[in-house]
Design a protein around this motif. Sequence first.
Motif, PDB file in Angstrom:
ATOM      1  N   GLU A  94      28.484  42.570  38.531  1.00 50.49           N
ATOM      2  CA  GLU A  94      29.187  41.994  39.683  1.00 50.49           C
ATOM      3  C   GLU A  94      30.526  42.680  39.906  1.00 50.49           C
ATOM      4  N   ARG A  95      31.159  43.060  38.795  1.00 50.31           N
ATOM      5  CA  ARG A  95      32.445  43.746  38.923  1.00 50.31           C
ATOM      6  C   ARG A  95      32.242  45.094  39.632  1.00 50.31           C
ATOM      7  N   ASP A  98      31.786  44.510  43.276  1.00 46.85           N
ATOM      8  CA  ASP A  98      33.049  44.193  43.943  1.00 46.85           C
ATOM      9  C   ASP A  98      33.893  45.445  44.155  1.00 46.85           C
ATOM     10  N   GLU A  99      33.875  46.304  43.158  1.00 51.64           N
ATOM     11  CA  GLU A  99      34.642  47.554  43.238  1.00 51.64           C
ATOM     12  C   GLU A  99      34.077  48.504  44.270  1.00 51.64           C
ATOM     13  N   ARG A 117      26.955  43.463  49.005  1.00 51.01           N
ATOM     14  CA  ARG A 117      28.178  42.967  49.623  1.00 51.01           C
ATOM     15  C   ARG A 117      28.214  43.207  51.121  1.00 51.01           C
TER      16      ARG A 117
ATOM     17  N   LYS B 174      27.043  38.791  48.680  1.00 53.81           N
ATOM     18  CA  LYS B 174      28.167  38.327  47.878  1.00 53.81           C
ATOM     19  C   LYS B 174      29.441  38.467  48.712  1.00 53.81           C
ATOM     20  N   SER B 176      33.520  37.802  48.857  1.00 52.79           N
ATOM     21  CA  SER B 176      34.640  37.412  48.016  1.00 52.79           C
ATOM     22  C   SER B 176      35.909  37.505  48.843  1.00 52.79           C
ATOM     23  N   ASP B 181      33.223  43.131  54.885  1.00 47.07           N
ATOM     24  CA  ASP B 181      33.301  44.577  54.763  1.00 47.07           C
ATOM     25  C   ASP B 181      33.013  45.322  56.048  1.00 47.07           C
ATOM     26  N   SER B 350      40.788  41.489  50.354  1.00 50.47           N
ATOM     27  CA  SER B 350      39.932  40.324  50.130  1.00 50.47           C
ATOM     28  C   SER B 350      40.755  39.126  49.666  1.00 50.47           C
TER      29      SER B 350
END
Lengths: 374, 391
Positions: A94-95, A98-99, A117, B174, B176, B181, B350
Amino acid sequence: MFWHVFKYRLKCLLRDRITLFWTLIFPLVLGTLFHFTFGHLTSDAEGFEAIKTAVIDDESYRGNTPFQEVLQALAEPGRDQFLDLVIVPAEEAERLLDEGSVVGVIRVGEDMELMVRRRGIRQSILKSFLDTYSQTMNTAQAIAVENPAASFEPRLSFTEEISFSGAKPDTNLGYFYALIAMTCVYGSYWGIRNTMHLQADQSPQGARRSIAPTRKTRIVLSDTLAALVITLGEVSLLLTYVHFAFGISFGDQLGLILLTSLVGSASGVALGNVVGTSVRGDENLKYVVLLIANLTLSFLAGLMWAPMKDMVSQRFPLLGYLNPAALIADCFYSLHIYSTLQRFWINIGVLCLITVVLSLVSAIHLRRERYASL
Amino acid sequence: MQVFRSYFKILRSNRVAILWNLGVFMVLAVFFSTTAPETNEDMFEPTRTRIAVINRDPGGVLAEGLEKHLEQVGQRVFLNDDEEELQDALFYRRVQYIAIIPEGFSQDFMEGNEGKVETVVIPNSTMSYYMDMSVDAFLNTARLHNVHGRSHTQTDLVRLVLSDLDTHTRVVMKQSGVSTDSEPNYQYFFNYCAYALLAMIVSGISSTMIAFNRPDLYMRNRCAPIPQRKVSLQILAGHGIFALACWSLLMILAMLLYGRSLSGSGLTLFYFGNTLAFTMVCLSIGFLLGDIIKNHNAQTGAVQVITLGLNFLGGVFVPQEVMSQSVLAVARFLPSFWFVQGNELITSLSDFSKASIMPVYTSILTQAGFAIAIAAVALLLRKERRMSQFA
């Protein structure tokens, strides 16, 4: 006398550094900028690269050997590499997502799950891959239930890439075609310069030349020829520059490329002549009219956005045929992409027609001009 | 205040050039921001590639089934089976993929003599890869059923395959934080502001400076009973007010066009700050140019080259992410690069934690640094010349 006038006209025009800047240096600079910003764009932006994907390393992944094997085969480095894979624990995955270091995260389970994402083509491909995997497994299972002895052959590829003419459909070439078209049409700045020096009410030179004992047709023709020679020279320079410096290919039909440049330059000079003779007003007004005309024609030919030319010819075909810049750009396009020359010759024909009509209009305005006072 | 007043008199006489640039910007901004797609980000939907399917196997049920499947995956554009038309459409990206089903394809396939679907594509493109996968998925499944004798008619086969292919992996989007985006329309607008600001401010400021720097005028002003410091201050005030006016104009325009979505994002002030930093850069460039250049003809040329150069190389017209690495490496030395970078960072914010906002501030401060550096060079050159002029 003709060549005498021609020679001095040539000198006179070449000393006009400002027009020289706009008609020669500016296109060269623009071409350079085009090349550096999107010269390589098609291959990079549209080109396929292995998709960076994370797979969550958990019980169900470790238990699913068939899926592991498929993943491994697809992540095999090489020309056909499909996935750029990392197998990591859930939090790490997940990291990475996100990155933005991976496009998607696959969670293996009874049903596969994909985490992304954003929407996009790479995400869609990942989904499509998982869909196909699950669906093939289901189909195979259904078959195995009916016929436990069934053996499965590897999947085949059912597509074959063909090409109509061997030319690469690179949209960015459209920008360079439009740029060359713009340079041809910018020949109009030489044309308008000439008319300023031809009409007695526009400049002292015009007044002087009007009473000179040289026939007007001769002056007009030699002036026009000088403008044409300069424009053609500039277009050739630009073509040579983008070809040798940036490797833009215009095909191998050099004669036809030169013909397009010549006819295109002629239409540009003729356009300048028309604006210079038929727009009533002072020099500034004429230049503003010409500037707007040039920008509009180039815009519609795709200088700011290449698909513009196609859009215009789709929706307003007549407008496409009336725009010399679009016709010039289309000549280069036809030479590059088609295997036949039919469309090329139609373009050249229409371009010649436009040039003749424009020249006639300016001739009507120029001949037998009389002035009550100057 | 005489100097200040004459400053705006000069500016007024140059309004055509300034307004022209504003007009071009507005046309471009509206044109491009309306053509940029607005997408709904809550749901995952696969990208639909624009495709053309040319079916040369009329009556073939299998071929029709494939057509139907591709229509579901891609966004079908109807084209005639005409070579030139297909080439035009592919070159200008009206379609990104052309599939041609050859004659007798269905019959041959049923007899185990599988042919291939011909494709005309953008070589090596991601889109063509995606569509190839879809063609293969359909035909491999069909083959699987066919080889194992699970269906005897084409109609049966197509029904089986289409129901098999109706398997969909669950996709989790997902999210956040505050923003998504996708690139909202206003990001394009703010990027294009670089064009408008540069063209307007640089041409405006350099025009007035050329006027004030005319040698005879300059010398007359020098012996006028007004301290040089006051003259300079008033001119500087003129520059500042003019630049701020241009900036406010564009920001008002932004609010008019995108007010609702902007205020919803909570990012307005960041965009405004970033644009203001770039306005300072434009001011310095105009100041430098106005000092170097002597006449209006050279000025128009220089303004165009500077404006287009900074915009193209900085990634205003073409997104930075698709520019080549080597060009970007050079572009880092241009203020426009940091401006666009700033906009992108703001869009992708974000959350408002210190760690995520820091890069935005870095971009803004880098631009301020450029502004100061350019202004310093201009002042240095000016001093040097003044010294030699009156030596």
